[in-house]
Design an enzyme around this catalytic site. Structure first.
Site, mmCIF file in Angstrom:
data_model
loop_
_atom_site.group_PDB
_atom_site.id
_atom_site.type_symbol
_atom_site.label_atom_id
_atom_site.label_comp_id
_atom_site.label_asym_id
_atom_site.label_seq_id
_atom_site.Cartn_x
_atom_site.Cartn_y
_atom_site.Cartn_z
ATOM 1 N N TYR A 100 -28.356 8.654 3.913
ATOM 2 C CA TYR A 100 -28.655 7.553 4.841
ATOM 3 C C TYR A 100 -27.723 7.668 6.049
ATOM 4 C CZ TYR A 100 -24.811 5.547 2.025
ATOM 5 O OH TYR A 100 -23.636 5.341 1.343
ATOM 6 N N ASP A 105 -12.241 -1.434 -8.514
ATOM 7 C CA ASP A 105 -12.256 -0.283 -9.409
ATOM 8 C C ASP A 105 -11.162 -0.341 -10.464
ATOM 9 O OD1 ASP A 105 -14.444 0.870 -8.241
ATOM 10 O OD2 ASP A 105 -13.338 2.368 -7.102
ATOM 11 N N ARG A 131 -16.965 3.915 5.431
ATOM 12 C CA ARG A 131 -15.917 3.171 4.730
ATOM 13 C C ARG A 131 -14.727 2.872 5.638
ATOM 14 N NH1 ARG A 131 -15.883 2.911 -0.898
ATOM 15 N NH2 ARG A 131 -17.780 3.710 -1.829
ATOM 16 N N GLU A 139 0.841 -1.189 0.000
ATOM 17 C CA GLU A 139 0.000 0.000 0.000
ATOM 18 C C GLU A 139 0.885 1.251 0.000
ATOM 19 O OE1 GLU A 139 -2.365 3.098 0.213
ATOM 20 O OE2 GLU A 139 -3.165 1.092 -0.217
ATOM 21 N N GLN A 140 0.589 2.190 -0.897
ATOM 22 C CA GLN A 140 1.451 3.353 -1.025
ATOM 23 C C GLN A 140 1.345 4.323 0.148
ATOM 24 O OE1 GLN A 140 0.546 5.715 -4.452
ATOM 25 N NE2 GLN A 140 -1.630 5.893 -3.989
#
Length: 401
Positions: A215, A293, A109, A34-35
């Site tokens: 929501y 993605d 998230r 992970e960067q």
């Protein structure tokens, strides 16, 4: 290959961590690169529909999230932009589990990322590793990082998002096209939000050229707010780009006063241009593949972006576990199982932008009547009943390219 394959995952977001967790469940270790210097998920909330909730439950992640999620009672609640007239609504509290064996939840998230992180061993995550190139080297591709390190692996999984480095190896450069739309994203403290937004409901307001979704998340302490509007000449595709509350309000001038009160109470909004990309025909090249993605960026109109990344992860793990000695064929099986579904979601999400944004008039009135006459929860059964754990992981007719 007679040994356990070395698997490198580029990207430590929801898709990358889910891939590592599902691989670990099958007995296959992996290393995440992970960067960023810490694992973090930029953005606000997401909807966890039954197709992803059941997978997260089996990993133990949903239990880990128990004190953070909101279980939706009402969903697909479409309202008219001017006055909040309800066009249709679903009783998720009763129907969702009956139809699909699982509820629908919302989450922040960052909370989902933290829960997934606990499913992955600490020593399998390497932070501060920004990949600058993927080197094709026969059966052992390598990742080159900006600090000069080169890491080889038997399998490389590109879970590195919409600006994927790995995708450059898989597909010819596909230029993103201007969609003419942008998304405003922000959070609102629940105590400052109007009552209509504090319910355990997923609500979509539809109006000419615009729509807005809200929501609750974080056990009801925050309201997630996402709005789609014309982009004008705005073309920045970045989670970190910002707008002002005044810009946000101007886009929804004349809408229901409760929505304007909700926007006024919001934190500084992010603004993200929605760029359009043609679905890829292939996700894999040799022992290198894509996920989430990086493979299938989609407009957010069905709330399935993160869910499809988790589904990818589950199917990919099954395929690799079924053929650990033949990763190239395993990856071809994986893409053959996933591409038809994600392509369909990309296409229906794209088409939704027009339906949601019809100007007032006969076509809009026909749409609203169709909403009142339909059952979105049943109509979308092909999305929610899908169980990635039951997808056959091996197609004997797959031929290596």
């Amino acid at each position: 290959m007679t040994r356990t394959p070395e698997i490198a995952i580029l990207g430590g977001g929801i898709g990358g961590l889910a891939a590592a967790a599902f691989l670990r469940r099958t007995g296959l270790p992996s290393t995440i690169y992970e960067q960023a210097s810490e694992l973090r998920e930029i953005g606000a909330g997401l909807v966890m529909a039954p197709n992803v909730a059941r997978l997260l439950r089996r990993l133990g992640v949903l239990e880990e999230l128990a004190h953070h999620v909101v279980r939706l009672e009402i969903g697909w609640e479409f309202r008219r932009w001017q006055d909040g007239t309800v066009l249709s609504a679903e009783n998720l509290a009763e129907a969702c589990e009956r139809l699909y064996g699982e509820h629908t939840y919302t989450a922040r998230r960052s909370d989902l990322l933290a829960a997934l992180r606990k499913s992955v061993p600490d020593d399998s995550v390497r932070l501060g590793k920004r990949c600058v190139a993927v080197i094709e080297n026969g059966d052992r591709p390598a990742l080159r990082f900006d600090d000069g390190e080169v890491a080889e692996a038997d399998i490389v999984i590109g879970a590195d998002g919409i600006h994927s480095v790995v995708r450059r190896v898989i597909a010819d450069s596909i230029e993103a096209t201007y969609s003419g739309l942008c998304a405003f994203r922000t959070l609102v403290p629940a105590e400052h939000a109007p009552e209509i937004a504090r319910r355990n409901a997923h609500t979509l307001w539809l109006g000419p050229g615009h729509h807005l979704v809200h929501y609750p998340i974080s056990a009801g302490k925050l309201i997630n707010l996402v709005a789609i509007a014309p982009a004008g000449d705005y073309s920045v595709e970045s989670w970190t780009a910002r707008a002002s509350i005044e810009e946000f309000l101007a886009e929804f001038d004349g809408w229901d006063p409760r929505l304007l009160d909700l926007i006024r109470a919001a934190e500084t909004p992010g603004r993200w241009a929605l760029l359009d990309r043609t679905p890829l025909r292939h996700w894999s090249r040799g022992p290198v593949t894509l996920l989430g993605d990086a493979a299938h960026p989609m407009f957010p109109f069905f709330g399935q972006g993160a869910a499809q990344a988790v589904e990818d992860a589950a199917v990919l793990a099954q395929c690799l576990a079924a053929q650990p000695d033949d990763p190239v064929n395993a990856l071809q099986n994986y893409e053959s199982l996933r591409i038809p579904r994600t392509t369909r979601l990309q296409e229906v999400s794209h088409g939704r932008s027009r339906i949601n944004h019809l100007p007032d008039g006969p076509e809009q009135q026909a749409r609203d009547k169709a909403f009142s006459d339909s059952d979105p929860l049943v109509d979308s059964a092909w999305i929610y009943e899908y169980d990635a754990d039951t997808v056959p992981p091996f197609h004997i007719d797959t031929v290596a390219r």
